[in-house]
Design an enzyme around this catalytic site. Structure first.
Site, PDB file in Angstrom:
ATOM      1  N   ARG A 295      61.389  21.753   0.529  1.00 26.22           N
ATOM      2  CA  ARG A 295      62.663  22.087   1.172  1.00 26.22           C
ATOM      3  C   ARG A 295      63.128  23.498   0.777  1.00 26.22           C
ATOM      4  O   ARG A 295      63.479  24.287   1.657  1.00 26.22           O
ATOM      5  CB  ARG A 295      63.712  21.015   0.844  1.00 26.22           C
TER       6      ARG A 295
ATOM      7  N   ASN B 240      64.604  15.650   3.422  1.00 28.87           N
ATOM      8  CA  ASN B 240      63.525  14.695   3.149  1.00 28.87           C
ATOM      9  C   ASN B 240      63.866  13.370   3.811  1.00 28.87           C
ATOM     10  O   ASN B 240      65.021  12.950   3.790  1.00 28.87           O
ATOM     11  CB  ASN B 240      63.434  14.411   1.644  1.00 28.87           C
TER      12      ASN B 240
END
Ligand SMILES: [Fe+3]
Ligand SMILES: [Mg+2]
Ligand SMILES: [Zn+2]
Ligand SMILES: [Zn+2]
Lengths: 330, 761
Positions: free
Chosen positions: B31, B49
């Site tokens: 990320r 996620n």
């Protein structure tokens, strides 16, 4: 011993051998069945077939084994065995002399146990259709009031006792089979346990949860059965398990684990913890319980494992074997 | 390579895409990576996620550059398996954010634990930094993963790090785009993170005193002692009740590894793999003899956690204080009592290790998934895995072919389980030998966990043909259709699955023991496999197995069995004079009291016993390892074997080895050489007849390098194509993959006759 032509005479001869050996008032009436009175309460009924090779082994033979085995099955329910029936399947050509020996040994065993063989049957089959002689015994016993032993009654905390040295019978048989017999002095422990059981019930009453005779599969199989029936685990102490030196040595040589070797004159008892000592003392007073000892505890275990603590602080599983000891290590 | 956002780009029409990235993309800094990349390209949107991996929406003009960079240079620990991009309507939003995780079960991958990255390592020894000498330093590129993960997605709340709340400094780093710890779920420092129960100075001092130290590491407790201190190593052997099984060692770095063993370029690459496996190397003499008694190989590993680096740092300082030289190498062995599973819990460590270790050092980060060290070796000039554990699991093995879901439960020793889902086989870590209640529970637990984690309902459960393995019992009691797979077929099917061999093949299983379809004891087998049909082409000539498993532990029994078979049972008592029962056993063997075995492993035992190398073994394969260590130049004995159709008889070889005056080294050379010659002749004769060139090799005996390398060479010389296992253990650790692959093959081929109950489903 022949089958077919002239068979009738032969069958009569055999019949006479057994009648003479087993003689008792009920049998001597020579009816199609034995008739005896029953009182109220519960009756125990058990049957078992005996096929053992060799037929004669150190410490016994197939005949005494067949008497003791069924008496013991009755005794494990806490019953007092009273009568027994015996069926014989005999292979054509089986020596008459051996048959006489077996009959005599059965007669002796039944008289010594005070359990009369009151009815029976004999069949002679063609050569190859049987292996020597097969014996089926069926027994009935009276359950004394208040006695209710059964395999599902073990509770966590209970003690596990055995009545003496384990594996004698199986080791005697296997040593003989493997050709070790001539140099070992291992005798089968085949014996009738009902008088010992009576003493145990007298001493412990309802604190005695269950009894089992560790025959085929030894205490390994029997304790696993108990663990499953009672939904508990069992923890044994390796050093507490009584095995005679010569039995241990024969097992070692043959690669057998004494835990899985049959006894024919020993029992496993599970008893409430507070009664364990008293029970042990009562057992040790009886000739068949002289070497009784506590070998472990019933524990709580959702997996119903039988385990054994070993010398090094570890534990190993006492497996429930499918059949013979198969090698496992890759 | 990244283009900065320019004026020209922003003038282009904005486009918005949804990007779904699958694979190992959580717990690897994905990320923050997307975040940085989007900002670099002047794009807006978000990333998060979820159960399927990473999901992002990206809006802006230079999307192509972004996507190209995403594919070209993902974070080092990531393994991208797919990137799906679809256009969605732009919403004109500004800025880019990392959003809250969306919780739902799916198909994402768990990352494996990684050794400290170069940046963390540098910070670890930077006195000015806030992570100076902090044993639990980590970042998005390194640190614990699977070992601390309770559930996916990989968020701190789903790990055992959730017990530690971030201090202001760590919170700042966690929130700072561009920081290496931006969204690092394992972030922690000395003021807020896990702590060791003793200082590294205390540990180092104890080790220099010759003490045995139990230390909680990433995946479990290890026992350490100075590998150069013979007395310390012996003490450890006594306390662990482990007389001879070799210990693995930990070294500070490659230079130290080079002092302990011969490190060629291939070994170096293996040592440096991120899983930091124990690598079996040719030993030098620097370590104490008791570390690997009588062996020419030694297991060496490099540090896999910051604490290991700190340990060697502290050892160096301690040695300086004492005016001695620092230990170059530590014994590092799993801190469990013999036969017991790895200890991961602080309480269990204190309870079980009290008499074993002089010092027990714990820390307060819980281990959720215990992981042993992975073990690798070289077979036939390429790396081969002997134990799959830390750093390797839970990555799946790609089978390159779709199929129905199946479960396999392994056998008895070195048990593993395997689930195949789609084209991927998930082979569990080493669970251990299923001979203790703990191991049996761990095994059942592993099945429950993995099935739930993968969200799979297996159609069939495959197990060994042996009825008494706890794993077989698990299968029988599972209520699922059961397919028992013969042990050696499973060994070979594992190689076929891993190496993606589809055509008909011959398989040579060189093993200790497996239950055969005829109820017999198998272990040196030549099979022919074609699709889901197979048969036994050949095997070693059976030798009596006097005493089942006892014979596996006591090579003298195999020695006696051979002597008695040769009609020389009268020599048994004299040759094995330390065994009072040898003569009696010879009599029993001669009388036919025991069944036979075609085991290769037992043949090694017989040879080792007859050469006087090993009478009883204290650990598996001790005799075979000692025999291998004595051989230097294998050579075949003329007429050393008899090949009769499918039966390969090495009795002439064993007769020669048992001649009076046979020297052990010569015997070891002759044994290896003749076995190689015999096995390749057996294989070649059937290969020629059947027109099959592919020969798979498997089984525990492949751990013997002389045998494996020699056999591979001989088969190649015979024009055949030998194929060895690589990422899956050749020993029983790989069986579950073979069982699962075989079950799937049977399902696909419709050969379901062997699966009772399958028709019900
Ligand atoms: Fe195997
Ligand atoms: Mg019975
Ligand atoms: Zn790092
Ligand atoms: Zn902090």
């Amino acid at each position: 011993l022949s089958h077919g032509a002239g068979g009738r005479a032969m069958a009569q001869l055999i019949d006479e051998i057994f009648r003479a050996a087993f003689s008792n008032p009920l049998l001597d009436q020579a009816n199609d069945c034995a008739v005896f009175p029953v009182t109220g309460g519960h009756i125990a009924l058990s049957t078992d077939s005996y096929v053992v090779s060799p037929i004669f082994f150190p410490g016994g033979d197939i005949g005494s084994l067949a008497v003791h085995g069924t008496i013991n099955d009755l005794a494990m329910a806490g019953s007092v065995p009273v009568y027994m029936a015996a069926g014989f399947v005999i292979e054509e050509g089986f020596p008459l002399r051996d048959l006489q020996r077996i009959a005599a040994s059965m007669g002796t065993a039944s008289r010594a146990s005070d359990v009369a063989i009151v009815t029976g049957d004999i069949k002679v089959v063609e050569r190859g259709k049987a292996d020597g002689v097969f014996i089926t015994t069926t027994g009935v016993g009276r359950i004394p009031p208040g006695v209710a032993l059964s395999g599902d009654q073990a509770r966590p905390g209970d003690k596990v006792l055995v009545s003496g040295f384990l594996g004698d019978h199986g080791a005697a048989i296997m040593s003989k089979r493997a050709g070790l017999g001539f140099e070992t002095d291992i005798l089968s422990d085949s014996a009738a346990l009902h008088t010992l059981v009576a003493e145990m019930i007298r001493a412990s009453g309802s604190a005695l949860r269950l009894l089992r005779d560790p025959t085929r599969g030894g205490i390994g199989a029997t304790l696993n059965e108990i663990a499953h029936q009672s939904s508990v685990g069992i923890m044994l102490r390796e050093e507490a398990i009584p095995v005679r030196e010569n039995v241990a040595a024969a097992c070692e040589l043959l690669g057998l684990d004494p835990l899985y070797v049959a006894s024919e004159g020993k029992l496993i008892a599970i008893v409430a913890p507070q009664e364990a000592t008293r029970l042990l003392q009562a057992m040790r007073k009886h000739p068949l319980g002289r070497d009784a000892c506590i070998i472990g505890d019933v524990i709580e275990d959702p997996d119903h494992f039988v385990q054994m603590t070993t010398g090094f602080g570890g534990g190993r599983i006492v497996d429930w074997l499918f059949g013979e000891h198969l090698p496992r290590i890759c | 390579m990244h283009t900065l956002p320019g004026a020209r780009d922003t003038r282009r029409a904005a486009r918005r895409v949804q990007v779904r990235i699958g694979g190992v993309v959580q717990g690897v800094g994905f990320r923050p990576f997307i975040y940085g990349l989007a900002r670099q390209h002047g794009l807006s949107g978000y990333v998060l996620n979820d159960g399927d991996g990473v999901l992002a929406e990206i809006e802006g003009a230079s999307l192509d550059g972004f996507l190209a960079a995403l594919r070209a240079a993902p974070p080092p620990l990531a393994r991208i398996e797919r990137v799906d991009v679809r256009d969605i309507p732009p919403d004109g939003g500004k800025g880019f954010e990392i959003r809250e995780t969306i919780h739902r079960p799916g198909h994402t991958r768990m990352a494996t634990d990684a050794p400290p990255c170069p940046s963390c390592l540098q910070e670890l020894f930077d006195p000015a930094g806030r992570f100076y000498l902090y044993p639990f330093i980590s970042c998005t590129q390194c640190g614990p993963r699977l070992t601390i993960t309770r559930a996916l997605p990989f968020d701190r709340a789903n790990t055992t790090m959730s017990a530690f709340s971030l201090c202001p400094d760590c919170r700042r780093d966690y929130q700072a785009p561009g920081n290496r710890r931006f969204h690092a779920e394992t972030i922690a420092c000395a003021s807020c993170g896990p702590r060791l129960s003793a200082s590294t100075d205390q540990i180092a001092s104890a080790l220099c005193d010759g003490a045995i130290v139990a230390l909680k590491g990433v995946g479990g407790f290890h026992l350490y002692c100075d590998a150069g201190n013979e007395a310390a190593v012996r003490r450890l052997r006594v306390r662990k009740n482990r007389p001879a099984k070799p210990f693995a060692t930990l070294v500070a770095d490659l230079a130290a590894a080079g002092l302990v063993a011969i490190v060629d370029p291939l070994s170096r690459r293996m040592l440096e793999r991120p899983e930091r496996p124990i690598v079996l190397l040719a030993r030098r003499t620097i370590v104490a003899p008791s570390v690997a008694p009588g062996l020419r190989q030694i297991g060496v590993m490099l540090p896999s956690a910051p604490i290991h680096h700190l340990l060697f740092h502290a050892l160096a300082q301690e040695a300086r204080r004492r005016g001695t030289s620092a230990p170059a190498c530590l014994v590092a062995t799993s801190a469990n009592r013999a036969g017991m599973p790895l200890i991961t819990d602080n309480g269990a460590a204190h309870a079980q290790l009290a008499g074993l270790a002089d010092l027990i050092v714990t820390h307060d980060r819980d281990i959720e998934n215990g992981l042993d060290d992975s073990v690798m070796t070289v077979i036939d000039r390429a790396p081969a895995c002997l134990r799959r554990a830390r750093g390797i699991v839970p990555a799946p093995i790609d089978l390159a072919e779709d199929g129905p879901p199946v479960l396999a439960v392994g056998a008895y020793l070195k048990a593993t389980i395997c689930i195949i889902r789609g084209r991927e086989a998930f082979l569990s870590q080493h669970i251990g030998d299923l001979d203790s209640p703990q191991a049996i529970r761990r095994h059942a637990d592993a099945i429950r966990r993995m099935t739930a984690f993968l969200g799979v309902v297996p159609l069939v459960v495959a197990c060994d043909l042996h009825p008494d393995y706890p794993s077989s019992r698990y299968a029988q009691e599972s209520g699922m259709p059961v397919l028992p797979v013969q042990h050696h077929l499973a060994h070979l099917a594992a190689v076929a699955a891993e190496r993606i061999v589809r055509g008909p093949y011959l398989g040579l299983a060189l093993d200790g023991h497996g239950h055969g379809h005829d109820g017999g004891n198998w272990g040196g087998e030549l099979l022919h496999v074609d699709g889901s049909t197979w048969h036994r082409l050949g095997h070693l000539a059976p030798v009596p197995l006097p005493g089942g498993d006892r014979a596996a532990r006591e090579p003298w029994r195999m020695g006696v069995a051979v002597l008695a078979t040769l009609g020389r049972g009268d020599e048994a008592g004299r040759r094995f004079h330390t065994v009072p029962q040898a003569a009696r056993l010879a009599g029993l063997v001669a009388g036919g009291a025991f069944p036979g075995t075609s085991s290769m492993g037992r043949l090694f035992d017989a040879a080792a016993a007859l050469l006087g190398i090993c009478v009883r073994q204290s650990h598996e394969a001790e005799a075979a390892m000692a025999l291998e260590a004595l051989a230097t130049a294998p050579r075949g004995l003329v007429n050393g074997y008899r090949l009769n159709g499918g039966t390969l008889d090495f009795l002439p070889l064993l007769a020669a080895l048992s001649q009076p005056g046979m020297d052990a080294r010569t015997g070891a050379d002759l044994f290896h050489g003749t076995v190689i010659a015999g096995l390749s002749a057996l294989t070649a004769s059937h290969a020629a007849r059947l027109g099959v060139r592919t020969v798979l090799l498997a089984g525990g005996c492949l751990a013997n390098r002389l045998l494996a390398d020699g056999l591979a060479g001989a088969l190649r010389n015979a024009g055949l194509n030998p194929i060895m296992p690589r990422s899956v253990p050749a020993n029983d650790g790989g069986l579950s993959l073979g069982q699962a692959a075989w079950a799937r093959l049977c399902l696909k081929d419709g050969t379901r006759a062997g699966i009772p109950g399958y028709e019900r489903t």
